[in-house]
Design a protein around this motif. Structure first.
Motif, PDB file in Angstrom:
ATOM      1  N   ILE A  67       0.867  -1.191   0.000  1.00  0.00           N
ATOM      2  CA  ILE A  67       0.000   0.000   0.000  1.00  0.00           C
ATOM      3  C   ILE A  67       0.898   1.234   0.000  1.00  0.00           C
ATOM      4  O   ILE A  67       2.003   1.172  -0.532  1.00  0.00           O
ATOM      5  N   GLY A  72       2.994   1.667   8.208  1.00  0.00           N
ATOM      6  CA  GLY A  72       3.843   0.844   9.052  1.00  0.00           C
ATOM      7  C   GLY A  72       3.958  -0.572   8.518  1.00  0.00           C
ATOM      8  O   GLY A  72       5.017  -1.211   8.616  1.00  0.00           O
ATOM      9  N   ILE A  73       2.898  -1.052   7.930  1.00  0.00           N
ATOM     10  CA  ILE A  73       2.899  -2.416   7.428  1.00  0.00           C
ATOM     11  C   ILE A  73       3.897  -2.580   6.282  1.00  0.00           C
ATOM     12  O   ILE A  73       4.413  -3.679   6.041  1.00  0.00           O
ATOM     13  N   TRP A 118      -4.634  -6.146   6.658  1.00  0.00           N
ATOM     14  CA  TRP A 118      -4.904  -5.842   8.059  1.00  0.00           C
ATOM     15  C   TRP A 118      -6.378  -5.999   8.370  1.00  0.00           C
ATOM     16  O   TRP A 118      -7.220  -6.033   7.486  1.00  0.00           O
ATOM     17  N   TRP A 224      -6.572   4.961   4.517  1.00  0.00           N
ATOM     18  CA  TRP A 224      -6.789   3.526   4.589  1.00  0.00           C
ATOM     19  C   TRP A 224      -8.279   3.338   4.842  1.00  0.00           C
ATOM     20  O   TRP A 224      -8.903   4.149   5.545  1.00  0.00           O
ATOM     21  N   SER A 226      -9.925   1.504   6.773  1.00  0.00           N
ATOM     22  CA  SER A 226     -10.279   1.475   8.193  1.00  0.00           C
ATOM     23  C   SER A 226     -10.342   2.893   8.775  1.00  0.00           C
ATOM     24  O   SER A 226     -11.252   3.234   9.543  1.00  0.00           O
ATOM     25  N   GLU A 227      -9.396   3.719   8.399  1.00  0.00           N
ATOM     26  CA  GLU A 227      -9.317   5.073   8.970  1.00  0.00           C
ATOM     27  C   GLU A 227     -10.303   6.030   8.281  1.00  0.00           C
ATOM     28  O   GLU A 227     -10.767   6.987   8.901  1.00  0.00           O
ATOM     29  N   VAL A 299      -2.169  -6.950  11.712  1.00  0.00           N
ATOM     30  CA  VAL A 299      -1.569  -6.713  10.392  1.00  0.00           C
ATOM     31  C   VAL A 299      -0.714  -7.925  10.016  1.00  0.00           C
ATOM     32  O   VAL A 299      -0.263  -8.666  10.883  1.00  0.00           O
TER      33      VAL A 299
HETATM   34  N1  PBE Z   1      -2.511  -0.122   8.117  1.00  0.00           N
HETATM   35  C1  PBE Z   1      -3.880   0.200   8.479  1.00  0.00           C
HETATM   36  C2  PBE Z   1      -1.729   0.961   8.702  1.00  0.00           C
HETATM   37  C3  PBE Z   1      -2.352   1.155   9.987  1.00  0.00           C
HETATM   38  C4  PBE Z   1      -3.788   1.024   9.644  1.00  0.00           C
HETATM   39  C5  PBE Z   1      -2.209  -1.420   8.695  1.00  0.00           C
HETATM   40  C6  PBE Z   1      -2.446  -0.115   6.694  1.00  0.00           C
HETATM   41  C7  PBE Z   1      -0.212   0.900   8.613  1.00  0.00           C
HETATM   42  O1  PBE Z   1       0.300  -0.113   8.162  1.00  0.00           O
HETATM   43  O2  PBE Z   1       0.444   1.871   8.932  1.00  0.00           O
END
Ligand code: PBE
Length: 316
Positions: A67, A72-73, A118, A224, A226-227, A299
């Motif tokens: 992504i 962070g992932i 995730w 994202w 989720s967010e 994740v």
């Molecule tokens: N995600 C969704 C984010 C945190 C929320 C897992 C893509 C990330 O990897 O930073």
């Protein structure tokens, strides 16, 4: 604030990568004993348990569909390549939207794909997917999603502070909005419908909170799925008590930085203790931690159930 939206529209090319990865090899009927790769220039092979990872690797051009680069992932996925000796593999940056597009395309054709995935995320409701086991624990255990606000918010906007401090919901709650949005609903309307259906929970967050008169408040988030769901929802709750709410999508680092430097008021999108630990380390000292808003997030690397690999080790 001056920070611009970065990195979330970086690469529609992922869909092309996934769509273009040849799977015609399955039709290749090489003799069972022909294991010496003599005529193997198309990357064909016989699908056996032993080399399922290698097969998937070849078919995927050793590419994990990622992504936005700031997530962070993505750093965790890079780390996984090192920890599991997957030096042939790369993590391709794109966006949540491009990743789910590539996943959907692959799924439709039963083609292999590995994505940075995730939970909560609607993709698990839409498709049969599995997390690859992570025996080395590179992606950490269960995560919480936490709320952070800028210093001084409690004094400046005590009503918003209280609502944000009280805000806590479940994976199912978030999933309802995400699913609606995925099925085409407008983000705001999906959030509004969830609020209408969950008045009891929402009123726990706003209990005893006075109305305000159009004060401006800015929430930052990353686009994202989720967010998008959580930020639109809590933004509407704040709007309902009288705030003039703006929602600003940013790249993850800038989301943390904006709150830490007081350029934005709040975010509900910090994944901890693992995924955003590097950002918390960098910016945590000048932000106010309002606690967990969602428990039991996760994740990892995610593949369709029909793939015959179960562990990140199987990609070797
Ligand atoms: N995600 C969704 C984010 C945190 C929320 C897992 C893509 C990330 O990897 O930073």
């Amino acid at each position: 604030m001056k920070l611009r939206q970065l990195g979330i529209a970086a690469g529609m090319s992922m869909a092309l990568v996934a769509a273009g990865c040849g799977t015609d090899n399955e039709e290749n009927n090489a003799p069972a004993n022909d294991n010496n790769d003599v005529n193997n220039n198309a990357g064909n092979n016989n699908e056996t348990e032993d080399n399922a990872g290698a097969n998937a690797g070849e078919e995927l051009d050793y590419t994990i569909t990622g992504i936005d680069a700031g997530a962070g992932i993505m750093s965790a996925a890079e780390e996984a390549l090192e920890v599991y000796d997957l030096e042939d593999w790369t993590v391709q940056a794109s966006s949540d939207a491009a990743m789910t597009q590539a996943l959907g395309d692959a799924y439709e054709n039963e083609e292999p794909i590995v994505v940075t995935g995730w939970t909560p995320h609607w993709k698990f409701a839409a498709y049969d997917l599995k997390y690859l086991e992570d025996p080395e624990g590179v992606f950490g255990d269960a995560e919480d999603i936490k709320t952070f606000v800028r210093e001084g918010l409690e004094d400046d906007m005590p009503e918003a502070y209280t609502v944000l401090e009280n805000f806590q919901w479940s994976e199912e709650d978030m999933g309802e909005i995400m699913m609606d949005v995925n099925e085409g609903a407008d983000e705001r309307e999906a959030a509004r419908e969830w609020i209408d259906n969950n008045e009891d929970l929402v009123s726990e967050w706003t209990d005893g909170v006075d109305s305000v008169d159009g004060e401006a408040i800015e929430l930052v988030f990353v686009a994202w799925d989720s967010e998008i769901a959580s930020t639109n929802m809590i933004g509407l709750v704040l709007e309902d008590i009288g705030y003039d709410v703006s929602l600003t999508p940013l790249e993850a680092t800038y989301m943390f930085q904006a709150v830490a430097e007081g350029e934005a008021d709040a975010m509900v999108a910090a994944w901890l203790p693992h995924t955003h630990d590097h950002l918390l380390e960098q910016y945590g000292d000048t932000m106010v931690d309002l606690g967990v808003n969602l428990e039991g997030a996760r994740v990892g690397l995610v593949v369709p159930e029909y793939m015959d690999i179960d562990s990140i080790e199987d990609l070797q």
